[in-house]
Design a protein around this motif. Structure first.
Motif, PDB file in Angstrom:
ATOM      1  N   MET A   1      72.530  -3.023 -46.622  1.00 24.75           N
ATOM      2  CA  MET A   1      71.812  -2.230 -47.667  1.00 24.75           C
ATOM      3  C   MET A   1      70.398  -2.336 -47.465  1.00 24.75           C
ATOM      4  SD  MET A   1      72.917  -0.103 -49.694  1.00 24.75           S
ATOM      5  CE  MET A   1      72.473   1.045 -51.029  1.00 24.75           C
ATOM      6  N   ALA A   2      69.825  -3.496 -47.681  1.00 24.40           N
ATOM      7  CA  ALA A   2      68.376  -3.450 -47.684  1.00 24.40           C
ATOM      8  C   ALA A   2      67.862  -2.899 -46.186  1.00 24.40           C
ATOM      9  CB  ALA A   2      68.049  -5.050 -47.700  1.00 24.40           C
ATOM     10  N   ARG A   3      68.336  -3.187 -45.247  1.00 20.91           N
ATOM     11  CA  ARG A   3      68.090  -2.680 -43.885  1.00 20.91           C
ATOM     12  C   ARG A   3      67.992  -1.083 -43.995  1.00 20.91           C
ATOM     13  NH1 ARG A   3      70.600  -5.230 -38.555  1.00 20.91           N
ATOM     14  NH2 ARG A   3      69.411  -6.991 -39.410  1.00 20.91           N
ATOM     15  N   GLY A   4      69.103  -0.638 -44.755  1.00 16.20           N
ATOM     16  CA  GLY A   4      69.119   0.783 -44.764  1.00 16.20           C
ATOM     17  C   GLY A   4      68.122   1.413 -45.364  1.00 16.20           C
ATOM     18  N   ALA A   5      67.639   0.778 -46.499  1.00  7.61           N
ATOM     19  CA  ALA A   5      66.624   1.103 -47.286  1.00  7.61           C
ATOM     20  C   ALA A   5      65.245   1.187 -46.434  1.00  7.61           C
ATOM     21  CB  ALA A   5      66.449   0.115 -48.586  1.00  7.61           C
ATOM     22  N   ARG A   6      64.991   0.156 -45.858  1.00  8.39           N
ATOM     23  CA  ARG A   6      63.899  -0.020 -45.052  1.00  8.39           C
ATOM     24  C   ARG A   6      63.732   0.926 -43.867  1.00  8.39           C
ATOM     25  NH1 ARG A   6      64.857  -5.558 -45.339  1.00  8.39           N
ATOM     26  NH2 ARG A   6      65.968  -5.744 -43.140  1.00  8.39           N
ATOM     27  N   ASP A   7      65.060   1.132 -43.248  1.00  9.23           N
ATOM     28  CA  ASP A   7      64.788   2.377 -42.050  1.00  9.23           C
ATOM     29  C   ASP A   7      64.412   3.679 -42.823  1.00  9.23           C
ATOM     30  OD1 ASP A   7      65.740   0.457 -40.403  1.00  9.23           O
ATOM     31  OD2 ASP A   7      67.849   0.911 -40.391  1.00  9.23           O
ATOM     32  N   LEU A  13      57.714   7.203 -43.486  1.00 12.46           N
ATOM     33  CA  LEU A  13      56.475   7.166 -43.248  1.00 12.46           C
ATOM     34  C   LEU A  13      56.041   7.588 -41.949  1.00 12.46           C
ATOM     35  CD1 LEU A  13      55.914   3.029 -43.958  1.00 12.46           C
ATOM     36  CD2 LEU A  13      54.900   5.201 -45.017  1.00 12.46           C
ATOM     37  N   LYS A  14      57.198   7.906 -41.060  1.00 13.56           N
ATOM     38  CA  LYS A  14      56.944   8.440 -39.634  1.00 13.56           C
ATOM     39  C   LYS A  14      56.814   9.929 -40.004  1.00 13.56           C
ATOM     40  CE  LYS A  14      59.392   5.168 -36.585  1.00 13.56           C
ATOM     41  NZ  LYS A  14      60.462   4.938 -35.608  1.00 13.56           N
ATOM     42  N   ASP A  15      57.627  10.397 -40.739  1.00 17.35           N
ATOM     43  CA  ASP A  15      57.350  11.782 -41.243  1.00 17.35           C
ATOM     44  C   ASP A  15      56.159  12.103 -41.869  1.00 17.35           C
ATOM     45  OD1 ASP A  15      59.896  12.128 -40.227  1.00 17.35           O
ATOM     46  OD2 ASP A  15      61.175  11.867 -42.173  1.00 17.35           O
ATOM     47  N   THR A  16      55.640  11.235 -42.621  1.00 17.34           N
ATOM     48  CA  THR A  16      54.362  11.458 -43.140  1.00 17.34           C
ATOM     49  C   THR A  16      53.442  11.522 -42.021  1.00 17.34           C
ATOM     50  OG1 THR A  16      55.160  10.493 -45.397  1.00 17.34           O
ATOM     51  CG2 THR A  16      52.716  10.585 -44.907  1.00 17.34           C
ATOM     52  N   GLN A  19      53.447  14.632 -40.293  1.00 21.78           N
ATOM     53  CA  GLN A  19      52.874  15.658 -41.065  1.00 21.78           C
ATOM     54  C   GLN A  19      51.281  15.832 -41.098  1.00 21.78           C
ATOM     55  OE1 GLN A  19      54.752  15.438 -44.924  1.00 21.78           O
ATOM     56  NE2 GLN A  19      56.969  16.277 -44.285  1.00 21.78           N
ATOM     57  N   LEU A  20      50.927  14.770 -41.270  1.00 20.07           N
ATOM     58  CA  LEU A  20      49.437  14.255 -41.240  1.00 20.07           C
ATOM     59  C   LEU A  20      48.606  14.733 -39.880  1.00 20.07           C
ATOM     60  CD1 LEU A  20      48.925  10.928 -43.087  1.00 20.07           C
ATOM     61  CD2 LEU A  20      48.450  13.194 -43.837  1.00 20.07           C
ATOM     62  N   ASN A  21      49.366  14.454 -38.855  1.00 21.43           N
ATOM     63  CA  ASN A  21      49.110  14.730 -37.597  1.00 21.43           C
ATOM     64  C   ASN A  21      49.017  16.441 -37.373  1.00 21.43           C
ATOM     65  OD1 ASN A  21      48.348  12.195 -36.890  1.00 21.43           O
ATOM     66  ND2 ASN A  21      50.571  11.933 -35.684  1.00 21.43           N
ATOM     67  N   THR A  22      49.969  16.866 -37.810  1.00 20.04           N
ATOM     68  CA  THR A  22      50.051  18.262 -37.952  1.00 20.04           C
ATOM     69  C   THR A  22      48.896  18.961 -38.676  1.00 20.04           C
ATOM     70  OG1 THR A  22      52.412  18.329 -37.690  1.00 20.04           O
ATOM     71  CG2 THR A  22      51.440  20.572 -38.314  1.00 20.04           C
ATOM     72  N   THR A  23      48.727  18.483 -39.911  1.00 18.55           N
ATOM     73  CA  THR A  23      47.526  19.056 -40.863  1.00 18.55           C
ATOM     74  C   THR A  23      46.277  18.786 -40.057  1.00 18.55           C
ATOM     75  OG1 THR A  23      48.816  18.619 -42.821  1.00 18.55           O
ATOM     76  CG2 THR A  23      46.555  18.796 -43.186  1.00 18.55           C
ATOM     77  N   ILE A  24      46.076  17.551 -39.427  1.00 20.79           N
ATOM     78  CA  ILE A  24      44.826  17.113 -38.925  1.00 20.79           C
ATOM     79  C   ILE A  24      44.643  18.300 -37.575  1.00 20.79           C
ATOM     80  CG2 ILE A  24      43.538  15.497 -37.530  1.00 20.79           C
ATOM     81  CD1 ILE A  24      44.680  13.513 -39.048  1.00 20.79           C
ATOM     82  N   SER A  25      45.831  18.580 -36.890  1.00 19.45           N
ATOM     83  CA  SER A  25      45.639  19.230 -35.752  1.00 19.45           C
ATOM     84  C   SER A  25      45.326  20.815 -36.221  1.00 19.45           C
ATOM     85  CB  SER A  25      46.798  19.301 -35.005  1.00 19.45           C
ATOM     86  OG  SER A  25      46.801  20.475 -33.893  1.00 19.45           O
ATOM     87  N   ALA A  26      45.813  21.209 -37.399  1.00 20.54           N
ATOM     88  CA  ALA A  26      45.525  22.712 -37.811  1.00 20.54           C
ATOM     89  C   ALA A  26      44.176  22.751 -38.381  1.00 20.54           C
ATOM     90  CB  ALA A  26      46.670  22.980 -39.060  1.00 20.54           C
ATOM     91  N   GLN A  27      43.661  21.588 -39.089  1.00 24.75           N
ATOM     92  CA  GLN A  27      42.416  21.508 -39.711  1.00 24.75           C
ATOM     93  C   GLN A  27      41.186  21.480 -38.297  1.00 24.75           C
ATOM     94  OE1 GLN A  27      42.348  18.079 -42.266  1.00 24.75           O
ATOM     95  NE2 GLN A  27      43.086  19.317 -43.923  1.00 24.75           N
ATOM     96  N   THR A  28      41.711  20.791 -37.257  1.00 25.34           N
ATOM     97  CA  THR A  28      40.713  20.841 -36.178  1.00 25.34           C
ATOM     98  C   THR A  28      40.713  22.063 -35.586  1.00 25.34           C
ATOM     99  OG1 THR A  28      41.528  18.312 -35.793  1.00 25.34           O
ATOM    100  CG2 THR A  28      40.509  19.836 -33.793  1.00 25.34           C
TER     101      THR A  28
END
Length: 542
Positions: A1-7, A13-16, A19-28
């Motif tokens: 269960m703990a491993r599932g929460a960490r995953d 975090l990967k999705d964030t 999204q940040l990379n996409t935002t940075i690319s758009a801003q660039t």
């Protein structure tokens, strides 16, 4: 269960991050677009500023042409101002590559004041005697009659004698034999006039036509003003009549001499040319506002008697110069007009005064003495060439020596000038850009004067020859017909020839009319009435 929460948390975090990379690319992308927009705006602003500077330069140029001084006097000797060349020597700068040229210091010679006797030389003198009454010519002390012991000049006055006109009636006397008058064959003889009339059924005489021509072409006095003058003299002569006098005499008496001058002109090896607009109202197939041209062709600095000729044409096409100069081979000094390139068999020499004018026009307002300005530098090169040329001419050397001195002193300055010219990169369409293009397109013609000492450095002589026409044009404004324009070209040629040979214009014109030259005259006969003929000089000198 703990491993599932960490995953799950790791995936969030990967999705964030994604999204940040996409935002940075758009801003660039936005930043890049904004930077490009800003650069485009700055480029447009710079281009706008350039266009604004060119327009302001044009305004300053037109203002200077309209209100500024028109003199081309060089200002290299103004107190407190160094020339480009002096400044370079003083600062020991290598920025401007100018060869060592002999420094020429202008002589300061005060022109001698003309004495009153020199001014009055050649003018008839009438002595007005101021005497004392006879009764006072007795000594009051002893009663002895007084003796004349001398006289004293009290003052001089210049008296003007107004012109007068008179009518000359040629009356033929008839004689008959009184013994034969009642016979079948009475003898009658009538006196015949040796000389034919100047114009049939006309009041025109040599003196009246000569005066009309002198007033219009020598003094730039239009015919409508002369018409009023004749009224003051007591005779009504319309401007149409006066114009007919000029056209008729030009065609019948001046044209043979004009053609003779033309043949003599083409025999020379050094000529000069210039042209100026003229309006002719009634040209077939053309509007009255159309621009026609008056050309001037004259001999150069070859040491022979000067010949100055005008020619009228409907257009400025180079074919006109080609046709007029057909048969001429030699050096032709002229301005930068490309139409002269159509004249075959010539070597063109372009005018350095025109080069200097283009560079002067390129000097920004208030920058006349800023020697970091390229246009000012170009003018200084031209001034140096003019100084050297003036110094050579003042020495009155032979043409061979002038050729050597030009190669020795002027050629290095020319080489430095063209090296300077190649380094220029002016703003497009600016006055300096036009000057640089003008010079570059005529570079080969600007150095051809070095080939012979008889070549002219500038075209000022032909410009001076055409100036009387431009002055007259301001008064009479236009010619009525091609015949009138052609007559003007012919008569201006005669008038300017008289000036060039220091003849009295009125007397020379009257002398030509008195001789009645015709198309049947040979060149030997025409030579006898040419302005360089010694007999003509004696009869028509000022």
């Amino acid at each position: 269960m703990a491993r599932g929460a960490r995953d799950i948390q790791l995936q969030e975090l990967k999705d964030t991050i994604s999204q940040l990379n996409t935002t940075i690319s758009a801003q660039t992308t936005v930043i890049v677009q904004l930077q490009k927009t800003l650069q485009d705006a700055e480029s447009r602003e710079a281009e706008h500023q350039k266009r604004e500077a060119v327009l302001q330069e044009q305004i300053d140029y037109l203002t200077k042409k309209l209100f500024g001084a028109s003199s081309e006097r060089r200002h290299e000797e103004i107190d407190g101002q160094l020339s480009l060349f002096d400044e370079a020597e003083a600062l020991q700068s290598d920025d401007i590559l100018v060869p060592d040229v002999e420094t020429i210091v202008k002589e300061h010679k005060r022109k001698a004041k003309t004495t009153l006797e020199e001014k009055l030389k050649g003018i008839p003198v009438e002595e007005v005697v101021v005497d004392i009454p006879d009764e006072d010519k007795i000594c009051p002390q002893c009663g002895t009659p007084l003796e004349y012991i001398g006289k004293e000049l009290i003052r001089r006055e210049l008296e003007y004698i107004p012109a007068k006109v008179k009518v000359k009636e040629y009356v033929s006397y008839h004689y008959g034999c009184p013994e034969c008058k009642n016979t079948d064959e009475p003898y009658i003889i009538k006196a015949k006039l040796d000389k034919k009339p100047l114009m049939k059924h006309s009041l025109a005489s040599e003196s009246s036509v000569a005066w009309t021509i002198y007033q219009k072409y020598g003094n730039a006095l239009p015919l409508y003003r002369q018409e009023k003058d004749w009224e003051q003299y007591g005779i009504e002569l319309s401007r149409t009549t006066l114009a007919n006098w000029i056209i008729y005499c030009s065609k019948h008496y001046f044209d043979p001499l004009y053609q003779f001058f033309h043949r003599k002109l083409l025999e020379r090896n050094f000529l000069m040319a210039d042209e100026t607009p003229v309006q002719v109202l009634n040209e077939p197939g053309r509007r009255a506002e159309s621009k026609s041209y008056m050309w001037v062709y004259r001999t150069g600095e070859d040491g022979l008697p000067p010949i100055i000729m005008y020619g009228y044409s409907e257009t400025r096409a180079g074919e006109n110069a080609k046709n007029f100069l057909k048969g001429f081979e030699g050096y032709l000094e002229c301005d930068g007009y490309q139409g002269y390139n159509k004249v075959p068999g010539i070597t063109r020499c372009c005018c350095w005064a025109h080069v200097r004018r283009y560079l002067i026009d390129a000097i920004p307002k208030g920058k006349q003495y800023d020697y970091t300005n390229p246009a000012v530098q170009g003018v200084q090169y031209c001034n140096k060439l003019f100084e050297i040329e003036d110094s050579i001419n003042r020495k009155k050397v032979s043409y061979e020596e002038r050729h050597k001195l030009r190669l020795q002193k002027e050629q290095p300055v020319l080489e430095a000038f063209f090296e300077w010219l190649d380094s220029q990169n002016p703003v497009r369409n600016s006055r300096l850009d036009k000057a640089v293009n003008y010079i570059n397109h005529r570079r080969e013609f600007l150095t051809s004067y070095l080939e012979d000492g008889r070549c002219s450095f500038s075209n000022n002589a032909s410009e001076n020859a055409i100036r009387p026409f431009t002055v007259g044009r301001k008064n009479w404004l236009f010619s009525d017909s091609p015949a009138g324009a052609t007559a003007s070209a012919t008569v201006y040629s005669i008038v300017e020839m008289a000036k060039a040979h220091e003849l009295n214009i009125y007397e020379y014109i009257k002398y030509i009319l008195s001789q009645r030259p015709s198309k049947d005259w040979t060149d030997e006969q025409l030579e006898t009435i040419a302005p360089w003929n010694q007999d003509v000089i004696e009869k028509c000198k000022r």
